[in-house]
Design a protein around this motif. Structure first.
Motif, PDB file in Angstrom:
ATOM      1  N   LEU A 106     144.283   7.153 -15.704  1.00  0.00           N
ATOM      2  CA  LEU A 106     144.456   5.922 -14.014  1.00  0.00           C
ATOM      3  C   LEU A 106     142.661   6.371 -13.334  1.00  0.00           C
ATOM      4  CD1 LEU A 106     147.041   5.578 -12.100  1.00  0.00           C
ATOM      5  CD2 LEU A 106     146.375   7.857 -11.264  1.00  0.00           C
ATOM      6  N   ASP A 147     144.640  10.385 -17.895  1.00  0.00           N
ATOM      7  CA  ASP A 147     143.393  10.585 -17.971  1.00  0.00           C
ATOM      8  C   ASP A 147     143.028   9.323 -17.262  1.00  0.00           C
ATOM      9  OD1 ASP A 147     143.179  13.638 -17.433  1.00  0.00           O
ATOM     10  OD2 ASP A 147     142.873  13.199 -20.023  1.00  0.00           O
ATOM     11  N   ILE A 182     140.365  15.674 -15.991  1.00  0.00           N
ATOM     12  CA  ILE A 182     140.025  15.218 -17.508  1.00  0.00           C
ATOM     13  C   ILE A 182     139.993  15.882 -18.379  1.00  0.00           C
ATOM     14  CG2 ILE A 182     138.756  13.666 -18.853  1.00  0.00           C
ATOM     15  CD1 ILE A 182     138.619  11.677 -16.989  1.00  0.00           C
ATOM     16  N   HIS A 215     141.998   9.978 -11.937  1.00  0.00           N
ATOM     17  CA  HIS A 215     141.420  12.105 -12.627  1.00  0.00           C
ATOM     18  C   HIS A 215     139.781  11.950 -12.738  1.00  0.00           C
ATOM     19  CE1 HIS A 215     144.600  14.062 -15.628  1.00  0.00           C
ATOM     20  NE2 HIS A 215     144.774  13.534 -13.759  1.00  0.00           N
ATOM     21  N   THR A 216     139.724  12.877 -12.009  1.00  0.00           N
ATOM     22  CA  THR A 216     138.742  13.155 -11.942  1.00  0.00           C
ATOM     23  C   THR A 216     137.875  13.849 -13.509  1.00  0.00           C
ATOM     24  OG1 THR A 216     138.636  15.390 -11.358  1.00  0.00           O
ATOM     25  CG2 THR A 216     138.323  14.110  -9.327  1.00  0.00           C
ATOM     26  N   ALA A 217     136.251  14.091 -13.280  1.00  0.00           N
ATOM     27  CA  ALA A 217     136.173  14.731 -14.522  1.00  0.00           C
ATOM     28  C   ALA A 217     137.163  15.956 -14.281  1.00  0.00           C
ATOM     29  CB  ALA A 217     134.679  14.499 -13.679  1.00  0.00           C
TER      30      ALA A 217
END
Lengths: 377, 377
Positions: A286, A284, A183, A178-180
């Motif tokens: 992951l 999140d 998230i 998950h990227t920022a």
């Protein structure tokens, strides 16, 4: 959730499930559906993994909404995933709320619903439960594991954790971490649930109240990320709702507003707010590469025998082509045979759930090739 | 909002303000700031228009947060917008909460705060109030009107409504109408506020409670749309907060989570929840072309003497280049002299508030050219 949830298996009774967090869980019940039968060679099983708010009802009527299965279009007798030929399994993921153990279930230690005492889970934990379900069903090896979005993440964890049990693997519209921004959108949803006084720190099961408003807003926010701007514009644009002109008020003037409100309010009837917290958290957390020294390809090094495929959609801005391509590159770098396709589709992330002929054509080829190479029939 | 809000003017005392909705408002108070002085020729005035949650403190300390003005970097003595040379005006928009009439103010008819009885307003209504403030300040014509985001929308309404009072106009990172996706994100924010029991249908001014949680979640959601995915990744990525590893819990494990929570909770100290509802509604209602038979260029046909400019940023996905370019095309089609620039910037929509040298270079050229052609000095 009081609906009849169909088949249930009780697993991890003798040996508890050790979660990634270190917590132990015993027993674990799993709600699941199967379609078709396992053949004598035991080589025709397909595991379908569902997305965040999906469920085991991939090709059967949902017990609460009464709607057809979420991939009913593709799964069934004589359909693309032909249940006359294949034994299809789909189970409700760990932490969810349709028969599988989650925060809504009673904690065996107290006899009361877990709530926030339920341990935080990961996508790999979900996959461990699926593997145990396969044991229970006497399925040693899968002809195929397939899924989109969070389902695709499970496919990746299958490739990383149980490659020896796979003949082929297909991941759609997904990501290996998950990227920022991913998230951030989930955090907004969680804060929306937690802001609802009916949430009450997760202890609402023994009351008549549910954090409906908070969960509804969380779903609305997430839903916007599932559709492309283009899809929203084509579907709604600035069209007004049952009116000739704007009302200068806060009612749902625009069709897109009433659509989103409907998405939110209908969701709360079929989903548990705490389950939503736990599953978004699992997403999140992951970071498959992170577990392998930052090299995603290292996660797949034991999967060189698995025929794999990764499919992305042009208008998906939640898990865009770049994220999917990174997975295909890593599989390739690990020596795993991989097909990659970016499919032209304007519907956004939810494209994998929709009628996209180019996707069907690719999936049909993948299923047939897996059956042939796997010796089915 | 109890802070000292600086200068205030009371307008529309004799003749009420007729709003786009048809409602009448009288009087209208306006909180504003000015910098520098009007010259003898009265041709050096610059009106700066603020964004959704901005305010009149463009170059002075915010009375609640104590932070420097939001464009302090650009506005002041010897700065890009040089207050030794120009008379700069910035006013709090109609419906907002720092001195200008809005839902927080007492309804003269009842002596109690308006709440949701306050009439729904439009961007053009905001501009009408600004025009009356200029009358009050004896400013007949502006050397320049400039603003980003919702400030840019006000610039467009100035071009459409009072072109005769403009010498030049600069709109940054903006749109001439809200798309379905724009409306969707705002609707989610509004539903979040309305889901907070402390909101109480907008009647919370006479209590100690405020819909802090609902407003906070609304701000968090909006804030995600202000930043590019790239900016979030560079700023936070999957970095953890003060910890070596994930905690398997619901605290803010990731830096992006604690950043967003801070954005939400600090916002509620300086902004009124009902004002947020009214201003987002004004944005959603914006459709300048819709008011002119679907032809945006028709809105600008009386602005052929106005030197105009439109600036977009590559990574802005809220009001992307395509929307800004459509405005530039319409101005061009209307015969209005227009410069257009898409500036390479990776920060997303908020780029217009940040230190982007290419933007400064363009703005410096536009201000100097406007001053020269407008006969200032």
């Amino acid at each position: 959730m009081t609906a009849d949830t169909g088949k249930t298996a009780t697993l991890f009774q003798k040996t508890p499930l050790e979660l990634d967090s270190g917590a132990m869980l015993s027993p674990v019940t799993v709600g699941y559906e199967t379609y078709g039968s396992l053949n004598a060679a035991c080589n025709n099983a397909i595991l379908i993994c569902h997305a965040l708010t999906g469920d085991q009802y991939v090709a059967s009527k949902h017990p609460i909404t009464g709607k057809p299965g979420w991939w009913d279009r593709l799964v069934g007798p004589d359909k693309l995933i032909d249940t006359n030929k294949y034994f299809v399994i789909c189970s409700n993921v760990l932490g969810s709320c349709l028969g599988t153990t989650g925060p809504w279930q009673d904690n065996p230690a107290t006899g009361k619903p877990w709530g926030l005492d339920f341990p935080v889970i990961t996508i790999r934990d979900m996959v461990k439960v699926q593997a145990a379900l396969l044991d229970h069903l006497s399925v040693e090896k899968l002809m195929m594991v397939i899924g989109g979005s969070m389902g695709g993440m499970q496919v990746l964890e299958w490739l990383a954790t149980y490659p020896e049990r796979l003949h082929s693997a297909v991941a759609l519209a997904t990501a290996a971490r998950h990227t920022a921004q991913n998230i951030a959108f989930h955090e907004v949803g969680r804060q929306s649930i937690m802001a609802d006084p009916n949430w009450n720190e997760g202890r609402y099961y023994d009351t008549d109240e549910r954090p409906r408003k908070g969960l509804s807003v969380a779903r609305m926010t997430a839903h916007v990320t599932y559709l492309s701007e283009d899809a929203l514009t084509r579907k709604f644009g600035r069209n007004l709702q049952d009116r000739d002109k704007i009302t200068f008020g806060f009612d749902a003037d625009f069709q897109v507003e009433s659509y989103l409100r409907h998405q939110g309010f209908s969701f709360v009837d079929r989903f548990d707010a705490n389950s939503y917290l736990y599953i978004t958290r699992a997403l999140d957390y992951l970071d498959i590469a992170g577990r392998h020294g930052g090299r995603l390809s290292d996660a797949f090094k034991n999967a060189r025998h698995v025929r794999s495929a990764v499919i992305s959609f042009t208008s998906d801005w939640l898990y865009p082509t770049s994220e999917n391509k990174a997975i295909a590159h890593a599989l390739n770098a690990a020596g795993v045979p991989v097909s990659f396709a970016e499919i032209e589709a304007s519907h956004g992330h939810d494209s994998f759930l929709l009628d996209i002929p180019a996707m069907d054509q690719m999936l049909r080829g993948l299923v047939t090739a897996a059956a042939t190479s796997g010796g089915v029939e």
